[in-house]
Design a protein around this motif. Sequence first.
Motif, PDB file in Angstrom:
ATOM      1  N   VAL A 105      -6.253   3.005   9.661  1.00 52.12           N
ATOM      2  CA  VAL A 105      -6.852   1.801   9.075  1.00 52.12           C
ATOM      3  C   VAL A 105      -8.297   2.097   8.671  1.00 52.12           C
ATOM      4  O   VAL A 105      -9.067   2.676   9.435  1.00 52.12           O
ATOM      5  N   SER A 185      -0.682  -1.261   6.479  1.00 48.62           N
ATOM      6  CA  SER A 185      -0.607  -0.077   7.336  1.00 48.62           C
ATOM      7  C   SER A 185      -0.317   1.148   6.490  1.00 48.62           C
ATOM      8  O   SER A 185       0.037   1.049   5.305  1.00 48.62           O
ATOM      9  N   ASP A 260      -4.022   3.494   5.335  1.00 46.15           N
ATOM     10  CA  ASP A 260      -3.591   2.203   4.785  1.00 46.15           C
ATOM     11  C   ASP A 260      -4.040   1.980   3.347  1.00 46.15           C
ATOM     12  O   ASP A 260      -3.857   0.884   2.801  1.00 46.15           O
TER      13      ASP A 260
END
Length: 290
Positions: A105, A185, A260
Amino acid sequence: MTDTSPLTAGGPVGTADPGTADPAGRPHRFRRALPRVAAALVVCGLLCTGIAYGITAADRTDLPGLRTPGDGRWPYPEQHRPPLPQGAPAPFAKAPDATGGPPGVHHAGLGGLRLTAPEGAVVDLDKTSGKDAPDTAAFTAEYEAASGDLLRRHLTDYAPRRTASRGWTMPDGTRARVHLIQFESAAVVQYFRLTVLNDWRGAVVSLRDARTVVRDEDYDKAVPARPSDSANPDSGAEVYRQTGSEGARSVRYAYLYAGDTIALITHSRPGSTVPTAFYQSVALQQQLLG
């Protein structure tokens, strides 16, 4: 040449032949100079080692070689990643994400992860959008009509979280675009990449003026892989070059996927694009994404 230095051994001053060196003095002087020579060699070795370490350890954005004139590269300013929120890890940190989110992330502001335009560029696109209203219009506008419609439908289903775009035009007519799209994600990015953008046959969607393309294998030769690249299966680059003659502009583009976030980088120009400048842009954007 006559040695005019005072004699230090071998008899009283004035008794030796002035054109003959003292055989006892020369080894004595050498022994006295040896520590100074050894110290100089050690300092020189340490300096060379430090320079080599600095070059190999520094980011490419810190090296003056990125600004070498005459080889097609653009004069980019030094690139900097934006600061992370308090307690948030980098996207590919070895430690687990302390925020509880999945790995990969990007917690930093997406707008700050865009490549900064080089010197001399005219910036004509600067756009970011947040979670409340992610705007993918600038991204889909890069594609021909049918592909753009397909992407808009898929993006509605995949629900991106944030988007950011930046674009500029160079004095030689090259038009550059950088688009970042952040999803929920890394798994969503991989599914989007492998089903919407490409499949086992190749590219599924076509950019404007670039319907006929092939993978550009020269990028991997021009830009050596970093040691961290092989350790991140959710990070990589797919680079394409145009082979057909459709459209008024020559096009090169690349998809970068990093956790992500997926990026589209394009260069287009009447006549032909400059590979070196394109590879440089892709490599710098890849570093910014981690």
